[in-house]
Design an enzyme around this catalytic site. Structure first.
Site, PDB file in Angstrom:
ATOM      1  N   HIS A 179       1.195  -1.128  -0.314  1.00 31.60           N
ATOM      2  CA  HIS A 179       0.308   0.002  -0.153  1.00 31.60           C
ATOM      3  C   HIS A 179       0.641   1.352  -0.354  1.00 31.60           C
ATOM      4  O   HIS A 179       2.115   1.217   0.817  1.00 31.60           O
ATOM      5  CB  HIS A 179      -0.839  -0.261   1.230  1.00 31.60           C
ATOM      6  N   CYS A 273      -2.176   2.287   9.279  1.00 29.69           N
ATOM      7  CA  CYS A 273      -3.386   1.448   8.898  1.00 29.69           C
ATOM      8  C   CYS A 273      -4.183   1.439   9.696  1.00 29.69           C
ATOM      9  O   CYS A 273      -6.027   1.409   9.143  1.00 29.69           O
ATOM     10  CB  CYS A 273      -2.766   0.061   9.145  1.00 29.69           C
TER      11      CYS A 273
END
Ligand SMILES: CN(C)C(=N)NCCC[C@H](N)C(=O)O
Length: 281
Positions: A179, A273
């Site tokens: 990511h 996250c």
């Protein structure tokens, strides 16, 4: 005698924190039962109890810094739902919903979408695969968007059209940094920190052009997910093991706030996250 040069002391800029509103999800059902990134090993297991304790310390750190934290209820059977950043991209009161790459996480998209709709956000159901703020990072004038492992480039265009902000595509090339928010974070509205090895040569050139004064992180700091950090413009919450990065931040006038999220890293996640920013502007 040689004339002496006047010595110029380095100037460390004063940094200003902006109060933020974050959405988080307590990891009551956290586990590593499948492997969808190189950090995950179901055979090694993970403890929900430890994850909750570490996550609570992260939540308390945000509150101590003066930020508002809202909570979404965790759902059984969704062990990765703690990673709230993947749930959407929220800018200017509009929420671009997530559509997950792997079926194991698919139900998280509608769950976050419902929470945001109930909270008064204008939610767009996405047509294209995207993992929310995991791959979209917002600065003042633009949104940086990752692709290569999870989010489809078509989603970058979809987000730009819905949010009316320029979206710049960056290609990720190292599976450890699957990511965008594992390899780069905004220091404030105009500058970033990143690990160049996570990006394709073309994307590295784009980053150099956009951010000539960026903080360049080492592989050692990136490899402990040190770049999965959350900055409010002054305070930077980051994984405690990223000591080189913390020093570099302090040298630039930021206040590093180390946290221990080793249990959540077993699923491939860090502080960012666990944190979805709800931006009203
Ligand atoms: C930036 N964010 C939100 C993340 N990097 N998220 C962590 C997701 C971890 C999960 N096991 C997965 O592989 O999807």
């Amino acid at each position: 005698m040689e004339p002496t040069q006047p010595s110029v002391a380095p100037v460390t800029p004063e940094r200003t924190a902006l109060r933020r509103h974050y959405l988080m999800c307590r990891p009551e059902h956290f586990a590593v039962t499948y492997a969808i990134n190189p950090w995950m090993d179901p055979a090694a297991g993970a403890s929900a109890e430890k994850a909750v304790a570490q996550w609570e310390a992260l939540r308390e750190a945000y509150v101590a810094l003066g930020h508002e934290v809202s909570l979404i209820d965790p759902l059984p059977g969704l062990p990765d739902m703690v990673f709230a950043a993947n749930g959407a991209l929220v800018v200017g009161g509009r929420a671009y919903g997530a559509r997950f790459t792997f079926p194991e996480r698919a139900a998280e998209g509608p769950a976050y979408g419902e929470w945001l709709r109930a909270g008064g956000f204008d939610v767009r159901e996405p047509e294209h695969t995207n993992e929310g703020e995991g791959d979209f990072l917002t600065l003042d004038g633009l949104i940086l968007a990752g692709t290569g492992f999870r989010t489809d480039v078509a989603a970058h265009q979809e987000a730009q059209e819905f949010l009316g902000r320029p979206v710049v595509t960056l290609r990720l090339v190292d599976p450890r940094f699957y990511h965008l928010d594992t390899a780069l974070f905004p220091l404030d509205g105009n500058n970033v920190a990143y690990y160049p090895g996570a990006f394709s040569p073309g994307s590295r050139a784009v980053l150099e052009r956009l951010f000539p004064d960026a903080l360049i992180a080492s592989e050692a700091d990136a490899a402990v997910l040190g770049l999965n950090a959350v900055s409010d413009g002054r305070n930077v919450v980051l994984n405690a093991e990223a000591t080189g990065l913390a020093e570099a931040l302090a040298a630039r006038g930021f206040n590093p706030v180390p946290v221990d999220l080793t249990e959540l890293r077993k699923a491939g996640g860090g502080p960012k996250c666990c944190t979805l920013e709800l931006r009203s502007v």
